[in-house]
Scaffold this active site. Structure first.
Site, PDB file in Angstrom:
ATOM      1  CG  ASN A  81      44.855  30.127  38.731  1.00  0.00           C
ATOM      2  OD1 ASN A  81      45.251  29.452  37.782  1.00  0.00           O
ATOM      3  ND2 ASN A  81      45.074  29.778  39.997  1.00  0.00           N
ATOM      4  NE  ARG A  82      45.456  36.590  32.498  1.00  0.00           N
ATOM      5  CZ  ARG A  82      46.669  36.068  32.325  1.00  0.00           C
ATOM      6  NH1 ARG A  82      47.314  35.556  33.363  1.00  0.00           N
ATOM      7  NH2 ARG A  82      47.237  36.048  31.141  1.00  0.00           N
ATOM      8  CG  MET A  83      41.758  34.410  40.841  1.00  0.00           C
ATOM      9  SD  MET A  83      40.084  35.085  40.651  1.00  0.00           S
ATOM     10  CE  MET A  83      39.677  35.393  42.370  1.00  0.00           C
TER      11      MET A  83
END
Length: 213
Positions: free
Chosen positions: A191-193
């Site tokens: 999730n692009r975290m």
């Protein structure tokens, strides 16, 4: 194009990077990640992007090979008279970037570059394959030329030193060492975290922080 570039994406989930996993000395983690890269990646695990900026202010990037991490220095070798050599002579501020897709990791480095002593360059030069010694001697790096001219240069140097086991170190070729003042470790996450841990050198002490992805 068959695929829309805007639709190309990956979800990263192989590893995690937490602050308590990061030692006070970033070079310990660098060595660990380099060792894991050489095990996991078949070719060019030591490849890194070198970015330089000359007096005209125009950034330029290319791939070089890391040959040694000695104490706090990242060492690579190249032609002194090529574009990167010219830019580093004009401006010693450079950046390095390792990108290991297989491990979903990168290391970003900012620092100051300087030439290594001639004897260090000479030792490494003579450890290279004989053909690579000829190529480094024969190539007028970054200068406009033709394929035929390059082949002619190579054959000329090959003939000139055909009775020698090694070539003399060319004046235009040698090593550089980058001393870092900023090192960032990036680990891809879902999730692009992404995990980003940055080390900044302050009065000879490394300050460690987490950055937002």
């Amino acid at each position: 194009m068959e695929k829309n570039l805007a639709e190309l994406r990956e979800s990263y989930d192989k590893n995690e990077l937490l602050e308590d996993q990061c030692p006070e000395n970033p070079y310990i983690l660098i060595q660990k990640w380099l060792e894991e890269a050489t095990i996991s990646i078949e070719k060019d695990a030591n490849a890194m992007f070198l970015s330089t900026v000359g007096k005209d202010g125009q950034p330029s990037s290319r791939t070089v090979l890391l040959k040694e991490v000695h104490e706090d220095k990242f060492i690579f070798y190249t032609n002194y008279k090529g574009r990167k050599g010219t830019q580093m002579a004009e401006n010693p501020k450079v950046s390095l970037l390792f990108w290991w897709k297989e491990l979903e990791r990168q290391i970003r480095i900012e620092g100051i570059v300087q030439k290594v002593p001639k004897e260090v360059s000479e030792t490494y030069f003579h450890s290279r394959p004989y053909g690579s010694q000829i190529g480094a001697t024969a190539s007028p790096q970054s200068q406009i030329t033709t394929k035929d001219q390059l082949i002619e240069n190579f054959k000329f140097i090959e003939e000139k030193y055909k009775d020698q086991d090694e070539l003399p170190l060319p004046d235009h070729w040698g090593g550089y060492a980058v001393t870092a003042h900023l090192i960032e470790f990036w680990q891809g996450r879902p999730n692009r975290m992404h995990d980003r841990v940055e080390y900044m050198l302050d009065n000879q002490i490394w300050i460690k922080v987490r950055l937002a992805p």
